[in-house]
Design a protein around this motif. Sequence first.
Motif, PDB file in Angstrom:
ATOM      1  N   LEU A 128      -4.261  15.012  53.396  1.00 40.22           N
ATOM      2  CA  LEU A 128      -3.783  15.867  52.308  1.00 40.22           C
ATOM      3  C   LEU A 128      -3.097  15.054  51.217  1.00 40.22           C
ATOM      4  CD1 LEU A 128      -2.331  18.830  54.423  1.00 40.22           C
ATOM      5  CD2 LEU A 128      -4.618  18.593  53.424  1.00 40.22           C
ATOM      6  N   GLU A 141      -4.001  17.420  57.913  1.00 40.07           N
ATOM      7  CA  GLU A 141      -4.207  18.709  58.585  1.00 40.07           C
ATOM      8  C   GLU A 141      -5.146  18.512  59.770  1.00 40.07           C
ATOM      9  OE1 GLU A 141      -6.118  23.162  57.686  1.00 40.07           O
ATOM     10  OE2 GLU A 141      -5.686  21.776  56.036  1.00 40.07           O
ATOM     11  N   LYS A 148      -0.370  21.298  60.067  1.00 39.29           N
ATOM     12  CA  LYS A 148      -0.179  20.334  58.991  1.00 39.29           C
ATOM     13  C   LYS A 148       1.116  19.562  59.232  1.00 39.29           C
ATOM     14  CE  LYS A 148      -2.539  23.151  55.501  1.00 39.29           C
ATOM     15  NZ  LYS A 148      -2.417  23.860  54.205  1.00 39.29           N
TER      16      LYS A 148
END
Length: 263
Positions: A128, A141, A148
Amino acid sequence: MDIQQRYILGKRDDEGFYPVTVDQTPAGTVHRRHGSWYATMPGHPVQRAADRDQAAAHLVTLIDQGKRPTVPAQAPVHSPADRLRSIVGLRATRTYAYLLPDLRFTLPNLVRAAEAMSRLAQLGWVPLAGYPGADQPWLMECRLCGWKGHRFWSHLRGRNGNGIPRPITRHPGCIPVKDHPLALINLAADRKYECECDFRHPTSVEQAQAIFGAIEDALKAGAAMGAALHTRGILEPCPASSRRALVLRAALDRRTNRRKNGM
């Protein structure tokens, strides 16, 4: 009083910073980046140190000198990736989220990022944020359950090149370990040998070399935006990321060997 008795390190946050109190007074933070430790008191220069205790001891010294954390008056210092993002501005796409956050903007680091992202896809993780290096927290994630959080690439790539990620439980609250193999097999169906994206990512050594040349030419010309745009081929998500990582590494090794031989 011994210096170590005067400071207390708090719990590390998600980005790897440890808050430090000196004589029960907040003094700043210490953190580790790429093998070195750093002490930070807001409003004062960051100090590099050999280890965590030496970094905390530097904050003790600043306190003894009468210095205290302040809000810096000057504009914050941004990493090269931050500067590239600011140039792109509102036109930024998902590509720029994957720019190297604190690492030097070099071809070897870009290739390492591509290799890490390729392996994450095989292991059922989605990055991410940009590749921060092997020993820094990386926001990602879990594709097996949607969790996450921050993980370390050095943990996921295994020890001494054995390729066995740890811990085996992935993270607290993930699906049972016995269900991991089937889940990863199902995810493997998403991966391709050839790039099928609208923007063609390199799947041959020649294509990888062309991107390297374009990035270097842009950097030599001072065109930061152009260099960032060309990294699409290296950093964007792609179903063929495994093959892309292989050809990028082969192209980089070929360039290195040519330069060593004076060609």
